[in-house]
Design a protein around this motif. Structure first.
Motif, PDB file in Angstrom:
ATOM      1  N   ASP A 369     125.726  18.813  14.035  1.00 14.62           N
ATOM      2  CA  ASP A 369     126.262  19.640  15.092  1.00 14.62           C
ATOM      3  C   ASP A 369     125.178  20.199  16.005  1.00 14.62           C
ATOM      4  N   GLU A 370     125.542  20.465  17.223  1.00 14.96           N
ATOM      5  CA  GLU A 370     124.622  21.070  18.184  1.00 14.96           C
ATOM      6  C   GLU A 370     124.013  22.365  17.622  1.00 14.96           C
ATOM      7  N   ASN A 371     124.817  23.140  16.888  1.00 12.72           N
ATOM      8  CA  ASN A 371     124.297  24.453  16.465  1.00 12.72           C
ATOM      9  C   ASN A 371     123.543  24.465  15.122  1.00 12.72           C
ATOM     10  N   VAL A 372     123.289  23.286  14.564  1.00 14.23           N
ATOM     11  CA  VAL A 372     122.374  23.243  13.406  1.00 14.23           C
ATOM     12  C   VAL A 372     120.947  23.285  13.968  1.00 14.23           C
ATOM     13  N   THR A 373     120.152  24.222  13.479  1.00 12.88           N
ATOM     14  CA  THR A 373     118.786  24.310  13.977  1.00 12.88           C
ATOM     15  C   THR A 373     117.894  23.366  13.180  1.00 12.88           C
ATOM     16  N   LEU A 374     117.218  22.467  13.868  1.00  5.89           N
ATOM     17  CA  LEU A 374     116.275  21.569  13.199  1.00  5.89           C
ATOM     18  C   LEU A 374     114.874  22.031  13.592  1.00  5.89           C
ATOM     19  N   SER A 375     114.081  22.435  12.619  1.00  4.87           N
ATOM     20  CA  SER A 375     112.761  22.982  12.953  1.00  4.87           C
ATOM     21  C   SER A 375     111.667  22.190  12.263  1.00  4.87           C
ATOM     22  N   HIS A 376     110.602  22.004  12.980  1.00  6.12           N
ATOM     23  CA  HIS A 376     109.437  21.362  12.373  1.00  6.12           C
ATOM     24  C   HIS A 376     108.271  22.341  12.414  1.00  6.12           C
TER      25      HIS A 376
END
Ligand code: ARG
Length: 587
Positions: A369-376
């Motif tokens: 989903d757009e609102n899942v935050t994917l962070s590196h």
């Protein structure tokens, strides 16, 4: 609990309002001139223009309204329009006592999120080396911090357990032991439960096989074939691979344990292979993936890009899956299984572009989903004293276990100078303190920065080091023990008003806890905790040097001191636990 700065700001905002100005101007910060005051507000300067008067006039009017305030003991307007303030001691002491009595020392729980932290990333059949230190300990600390803040967190090791290295290892095993049943296609019996190699063998087998494959085309072809056999599920290859995984994982667990690192999931690249075919098909059917030079790709560049972002390659031209195919399928699996609000990856910052591509691809193809935050979180390099990536004396890559051993050995030399300790205690203490040196030496730097691995500095009992923090905790423990031995009653000890400047400073230092933890968890930044405990340890030691504690004759004063240092110990211990280490009883 409201943060201390908010309590002070509220009072100053009220004063601005009472003096006829807008509240917002009343924001307070810790003073940048501690020689002049403890807290300051610069709001009058910003307000002067719209209020059509000199800032000092506003500052004076506000300071006037703050006279007799319960939170601020002294407020003074100074040119050109600063408001300089000191905190009221009753209020401060009460605040600290309330912190001590609260859950999480007054830190409000975060809005609970479900978070997966992907860290560690070791590769099966290869020994953990120094390059595996940072992803393990930064990830572990971030996981602990997020949990402490109130989130639900799953740590996944995401091992490399599926590619060509596996084929290489199997090919070399076949070279050495061709008669093993795993390689006999007609074998239908049960495979042996014992592996035909030890972890030591494995660590030698992989580099040998890798070198041979570069020189010998036939060998290389066999390794590729073995990889394919494993990936297509040939029974004997699967059974042998299971042995490789078990032997390798057991050894990894042993080393991660020395680092206090542990994972909830021991998943790897192999875990999600079952999802790949359908995932790729859907990407094609939905019109996102297309063929380019025989490979299947998804475009991920965006108009606003200032540097080139190449397409994400989903399948190679020979149909084989890649590192990012697996990462995409892993996102899909995590979404299905855990419905996370955020997934955080901890790797070397050289993978920045890679993760940008993967994240964009996952969003574009609606794997998440757009609102899942994917962070590196991309971390910098650990360098040797020469400023170059850390190497062994002969230029090789140092094994992680050896690195840990080195620092513990250096620490042992120091600790064993203490003649009160028997050898077993000295060794155990050296291991605990050595680990703090290693972890703190790393985590005290902002993750993205490179840093220099400097054993001598890291193991020092003075300065901004892990052992210094532990030394401070041990010092407190020892005072508390003596207090109890004198017949002091810990239960009855309550924090009271500060009796000298260094005691007040210690209290002020303590009040930064909630703010520190909040920024550390929001910004995924363990180094903020290091900065906080360094300041706190300094405040504790100044207080210790300037105050008679155990020899204090006034019993009331003594018990208040004891309560304060006991609370300081609790805060320090909580913080080092979030960094991944603990304190010994003595050192
Ligand atoms: N095994 C990889 C390596 O050695 C690191 C894995 C990082 N995590 C991930 N989800 N890609 O470089």
């Amino acid at each position: 609990m409201k943060k201390l700065l908010e309590c002070i700001s509220d009072e100053v905002m009220n004063a601005f309002e009472a003096a006829g100005y807008k509240r917002e101007a009343g924001k307070v910060t810790v003073s940048n001139r501690p020689d002049l005051c403890e807290y300051q507000c610069n709001g009058a300067m910003a307000l002067a223009k719209e209020a059509h008067c000199a800032p000092i006039q506003i500052a004076n009017a506000v300071a006037e309204k703050l006279q007799g305030n319960k939170v601020i003991s002294k407020a003074e307007a100074v040119m050109p329009g600063f408001i300089n303030m000191f905190i009221n001691e009753d209020f401060l002491a009460n605040y600290v006592a309330q912190m001590a009595a609260s859950d999480r020392f007054g830190m409000e729980p975060a809005d609970k999120k479900m978070i997966v932290v992907d860290y560690g990333g070791p590769n099966i059949a290869k020994a953990l080396h120094v390059g595996h230190l940072r992803p393990a300990i930064i990830g572990e600390s971030i996981k602990r911090i997020l949990r402490y803040a109130g989130h639900e967190v799953i740590g996944d090791v995401h091992m490399g357990d599926w590619g060509k290295p596996m084929g290489l290892v199997m090919t070399e095993i076949q070279e050495r032991q061709p008669n093993l049943p795993y390689f006999d296609e007609n074998y239908t019996g049960e495979y042996p439960s014992e592996p035909p190699f030890t972890v030591k063998d494995l660590e030698e087998i992989y580099p040998t096989a890798s070198a041979k494959s570069k020189e010998d085309a036939d060998y290389n072809a066999r390794a590729l074939e073995a990889t394919l056999k494993l990936q297509s599920g040939v029974r004997g290859y699967r059974a042998l691979w299971d042995h490789i995984i078990n032997v390798s994982v057991n050894d990894m667990k042993r080393i991660y344990k020395i680092l206090n690192v542990d994972f909830d999931l021991w998943n790897g690249e192999s875990t999600v292979q079952y999802l790949i075919a359908d995932m790729v098909k859907k990407m094609k059917d939905d019109g996102y993936a297309y063929e380019s030079d025989g490979a299947i790709v998804v475009d991920v560049k965006e108009e606003t890009d200032t540097k080139e972002v190449p397409p994400c390659i989903i399948l190679k031209s020979d149909g084989a899956s890649l590192y990012n195919t697996t990462d995409l399928a892993t996102i899909e699996e995590r979404v299905i299984k855990y419905n996370p609000d955020q997934i955080i990856y901890i790797t070397d910052k050289r993978q920045d572009l890679y993760f940008l591509q993967v994240f964009r691809c996952a969003k574009k193809t609606k794997l998440c989903d757009e609102n899942v935050t994917l962070s590196h979180i991309g971390f910098g390099t650990m360098n040797g004293k020469d400023g170059k990536p850390f190497k062994t004396r002969d230029g090789g890559v140092k094994r992680l276990e050896e690195l840990i051993g080195d620092i513990q050995a250096e620490m042992y030399k120091k600790i064993s100078e203490n003649k009160d300790m028997d050898d077993a205690e000295a060794r155990n203490t050296a291991n605990i303190v050595g680990l703090s040196a290693l972890l703190y030496g790393d985590l005290s730097n902002q993750a993205v920065k490179d840093y220099i691995f400097d054993i001598d500095r890291f193991i020092s009992f003075e300065g901004n080091t892990g052992p210094y923090i532990l030394y401070t905790i041990v010092r407190i423990k020892s005072i508390l023990e003596k207090y109890k031995a004198q017949g002091g009653n810990m239960e009855a000890a309550k924090i009271g008003n500060p009796r000298n400047a260094s005691e007040k400073d210690l209290m002020k230092a303590l009040t930064g806890f909630a703010q520190t933890l909040e920024s550390a968890s929001e910004e995924l930044a363990p180094h903020k905790i290091c900065a906080y405990i360094y300041e706190l340890a300094n405040a504790l030691n100044s207080f210790y040097h300037e105050t008679k504690i155990l020899s204090e004759e006034d019993e009331q004063a003594k018990s208040e001191y004891i309560a304060l240092i006991d609370f300081t110990k609790e805060v320090l211990e909580t913080c080092i636990n979030l960094l991944g280490f603990e304190a010994p009883e003595r050192m």
